[in-house]
Design a protein around this motif. Sequence first.
Motif, PDB file in Angstrom:
ATOM      1  N   PHE B  35       0.810  -1.224   0.000  1.00 56.12           N
ATOM      2  CA  PHE B  35       0.000   0.000   0.000  1.00 56.12           C
ATOM      3  C   PHE B  35       0.841   1.270   0.000  1.00 56.12           C
ATOM      4  O   PHE B  35       0.346   2.344   0.295  1.00 56.12           O
ATOM      5  N   SER B  36       2.137   1.148  -0.263  1.00 58.58           N
ATOM      6  CA  SER B  36       2.950   2.365  -0.327  1.00 58.58           C
ATOM      7  C   SER B  36       4.012   2.158  -1.393  1.00 58.58           C
ATOM      8  O   SER B  36       4.276   1.040  -1.813  1.00 58.58           O
ATOM      9  N   GLU B 143      -2.118  -9.506   2.318  1.00 57.88           N
ATOM     10  CA  GLU B 143      -2.058  -8.763   3.570  1.00 57.88           C
ATOM     11  C   GLU B 143      -0.701  -8.098   3.730  1.00 57.88           C
ATOM     12  O   GLU B 143       0.249  -8.401   3.011  1.00 57.88           O
ATOM     13  N   GLN B 144      -0.628  -7.198   4.700  1.00 58.45           N
ATOM     14  CA  GLN B 144       0.622  -6.498   4.976  1.00 58.45           C
ATOM     15  C   GLN B 144       1.458  -7.292   5.965  1.00 58.45           C
ATOM     16  O   GLN B 144       0.923  -7.840   6.916  1.00 58.45           O
ATOM     17  N   ASP B 145       2.760  -7.257   5.775  1.00 57.82           N
ATOM     18  CA  ASP B 145       3.668  -7.792   6.785  1.00 57.82           C
ATOM     19  C   ASP B 145       3.858  -6.717   7.862  1.00 57.82           C
ATOM     20  O   ASP B 145       3.600  -5.538   7.622  1.00 57.82           O
ATOM     21  N   ALA B 146       4.282  -7.149   9.032  1.00 58.08           N
ATOM     22  CA  ALA B 146       4.605  -6.198  10.105  1.00 58.08           C
ATOM     23  C   ALA B 146       6.088  -5.878  10.037  1.00 58.08           C
ATOM     24  O   ALA B 146       6.830  -6.470   9.259  1.00 58.08           O
ATOM     25  N   GLY B 147       6.521  -4.948  10.854  1.00 60.17           N
ATOM     26  CA  GLY B 147       7.955  -4.673  10.973  1.00 60.17           C
ATOM     27  C   GLY B 147       8.610  -5.730  11.835  1.00 60.17           C
ATOM     28  O   GLY B 147       8.030  -6.777  12.111  1.00 60.17           O
ATOM     29  N   LYS B 148       9.841  -5.451  12.244  1.00 63.58           N
ATOM     30  CA  LYS B 148      10.589  -6.436  13.025  1.00 63.58           C
ATOM     31  C   LYS B 148      10.987  -5.821  14.362  1.00 63.58           C
ATOM     32  O   LYS B 148      11.559  -4.728  14.394  1.00 63.58           O
ATOM     33  N   ARG B 164      10.235  -4.055   6.771  1.00 67.97           N
ATOM     34  CA  ARG B 164       9.256  -5.040   6.297  1.00 67.97           C
ATOM     35  C   ARG B 164       7.827  -4.553   6.446  1.00 67.97           C
ATOM     36  O   ARG B 164       6.907  -5.152   5.890  1.00 67.97           O
ATOM     37  N   SER B 165       7.638  -3.532   7.245  1.00 65.44           N
ATOM     38  CA  SER B 165       6.287  -3.056   7.535  1.00 65.44           C
ATOM     39  C   SER B 165       5.580  -2.657   6.235  1.00 65.44           C
ATOM     40  O   SER B 165       6.029  -1.784   5.516  1.00 65.44           O
ATOM     41  N   GLY B 166       4.481  -3.340   5.948  1.00 62.33           N
ATOM     42  CA  GLY B 166       3.724  -3.010   4.750  1.00 62.33           C
ATOM     43  C   GLY B 166       4.098  -3.803   3.513  1.00 62.33           C
ATOM     44  O   GLY B 166       3.467  -3.656   2.466  1.00 62.33           O
TER      45      GLY B 166
END
Lengths: 491, 503
Positions: B35-36, B143-148, B164-166
């Motif tokens: 999404f970005s 779906e989006q992944d989260a950060g770490k 990794r976020s997004g």
Amino acid sequence: MSELTKLSLTGALDGLDKGDFSAVELTQAFVDTIEASNDALNAYVVKTPEQALAMAAESDTRRAAGKAGRLDGAPLGVKDLYCTKGVRTTACSNILGEFTPTYESTVTQNLWDQGAVMLGKLNMDEFAMGSSNETSRFGPPSNPWRRGSSNATLTSGGSSGGSATAVASDLCLAATASDTGGSIRQPAAFTGTVGIKPTYGRASRYGMVAFASSLDQAGPIAKTVSDAALLTEIMCSHDEKDSTSLNVETPDWLGEVGNGVKGMKIGVPKEYRIDGMPQEIEDLWQTGISWLKEMGAEIVDVSLPHTKYALPAYYIVAPAEASSNLARYDGMRYGARVDGDGLTGTYEGTRADGFGDEVQRRLMIGTYVLSSGYYDAYYLRAQKVRTRILQDFEQVFTEVDALLTPTCPSAAFAYGEKTDDPVQMYLNDIFTVTANLAGLPGISVPAGVDNDGLPLGLQVIGKALDEATCFRVAGALEDAAGFVAKPDKWW
Amino acid sequence: MSERPTYTLKGDTGDWEIVLGLEVHAQVSSNAKLFSGASTKFGAEPNQNVSLVDAAMPGMLPVINEFCVEQAVRTGLGLNAQINKVSRFDRKNYFYPDLPQGYQISQFEHPIVGEGVIEVDVEPSHGDPAYAFPVRIERLHLEQDAGKSIHDMDPGATYVDLNRSGVALMEIVSKPDIRTPLEAAAYVKKLKSIVVALGTCDGDMEKGNLRADVNVSVCKPGAYEKFRENDDFGELGTRCEIKNMNSFRFIQAAIEFEARRQIEILENGGSVDQETRLYDPDKGETRSMRSKEDAHDYRYFPDPDLLPLEIDDAFIEGIRVNLPELPDQKRARFESEYGLSRYDAGVLTSDAESATFYETVAKGRDPKLAANWVTQELFGYLNKAELDLSETPVTAVQLGGLIDLISDEVISGKIAKDVFQRMIDGEGDPADIVEKHGLKQVTDTGAIEAIIDEVIAANPEQAAAVKEKPKSMGWFVGQVMKASGGKANPQAVNKILREKLGL
């Protein structure tokens, strides 16, 4: 030069164009007035006089070079909900601390692209949640209007109370505002100004601090219908950065003002006549109906049967979306943070400290209605009600061109009068939330005063994307009402 | 192809069976996030690939990356699955520092891809022959992944990397059609081969770009068959979900441990708690991560910042016509075009690199001989040396050259193995090796006759005995080959020996 601040937006642009005064002179007049008046009125929460004067100087250069934009040199105020590059933006919440965006909202960028001048950021209810501007972290602005019989300070409404105060007391030519359940139209009605919420998706939400994504819509508060039309034209645009932005052309709305209502069918919905509504509001409504008839419109009694469910549905959908939208204010990346015991302690400390009572109330309601086991009973049902409300409108718009209603069930009230009872406060939105739930354009026009001499507004609701009709009807009402009353200067 | 074997675990109270369903997360191959516009490049400095949207700055809005949608549709087509022309993004709400928005944008109720089915091949193992079985796909969603979150850099602080976020993930959910640890690994391998062939995920499990959550339950024989008839999950045991495994070995070990754990609980009169567990590869066991009671209430609801995702037939067909050859299609072609066994064809088409390598070797040559050399000799060596095909010391062109030498009877198959060893050792092209070491096959019958005469003359007793016992001629063949340094053409040796020995 304080007479300059009394000009309308279109009037001031004319003067600039004719060379009657420069943008710097005009801006200086506003800077001085704000300096003299803002302590009493509390409209601006951030003042940007240096930036304003620099923008004005550039505007004068552009105008001299024949490259003036449509708003060139016009000093405007910006609701603190819009992210403004390099200028603190907090949505009047403590949780945003001293947050200063590195980016500009699309709506404000559209204004600057046309040469407008920014005077500062305007007061509002925290995260636009409120109908009196009392939930602002900076305290409420004051309505320049007072009851003839009393010196009590009145609210200028909410959530765009700062915008309404600033426009009504000549602290800017016009202002941006935003409307989730009536936050443009109700403050406009309370301050004798014009406010329009365009069709959902007309203006980009990019860079607007979100309250309820499916309801939030940008719009202006201005001194006249023409000013509102011009500013709405500039604010609206298709924006690829907002997926809900509509890919449609923005028409010439300014040109529609003055085209009259002859031959139009105007609906009067019976459900907007509610128990306990003051006689003055009813009388104003009837007066508006007569004016439109006299000007050649046909009045049609219509029914919007699901209206009574609109307010409850709104107070489920809006908090639900808000509870998720405001999750990002967690103290981790920007804004205020209160360190607590471990991660949970920090979350709790930050959010308990950063959000005011009304915001916390709505976050709890929103969290509740979305929780497992309650979702179907509340959120899903509210969305179904929303569909019904939209269908009601679609049905009546097969018969009529626009609807005429009061904007609010009362005139401006005094601070503290409704603060203790959230439901009383929520009832302020009863005539305005329907347009948000259905995504329709709605405009409030000052049409008269009550027995205390306080301004009252009439609302025109139009078909989706038919702001043109709203501006025509509003322009006709403005002409008929000849509303020229101004508050007595007490500040 | 063999029958699918029944896999049972012996318990004190009798036999048990396993039921497995997998949720595989595959990172979408895309230069930008879901999404970005931020980059997805691996290995960037922490928090370098982060846009205003990924960091959830106030007023930022998601805008769908059309390429990721295309990748999801492509994958759906590769899974023989239904593509949903209308899907929707929902918010999954929970608080965590590596989740800046406070919610993950996912597809909860209306995924972009619906039901499908894939054929999974299981390698021969512990004496069981190879077999294939179908796995029904329940859905694939974006779906989006989260950060770490990095907890071990500082005892008093957690660091967060939002690179990794997004990032776009495809979550591929199977039905509970998998019945053994080996099948689970084979299923993930098959998914991997499909997404890699499609170019929709790089399949790099070490980087976590493909990882699996496994739902494990155990039941008594017969229960699963009932479940398949009535689709009632009540027929099956309570399941536990083992999260986030990124190696085939761990997947199998974790399932084996977890099944044993559940059987032990049940046989001791206990009941299995539905919970999320983690596999600890060091200890070889699973441990509880969170129970059903402290499961989050994610408060799913449609993301109001995004419109329903609508795609049309033209979009889908545009992707379908440009699909690359999928592993199953390739295997079928290898079977028919090259006459290979299903198993060999499967091995050679399990990834694009092997298939290309094989096709280079086989071009214009005996395809079965080529298959044997690639799968037996080369893959055998690479496995033993723990090398990847990309690291092979023997190129496809060189291996093809070796096969040419065999087919042209320049060398025997046996000598070829020596040559192959020298190729591995880096001696270069096979023809040069043969030349350099004088390994050329002797086909000159005169020379062979001379050697045979010598051998017979030196062994008169054996020559007499062989007439009584013709089967012992092999001893003479060996002697002759030895005397020729292995270079004599075996067919010629056989033929002349028979004549000379009067057989």
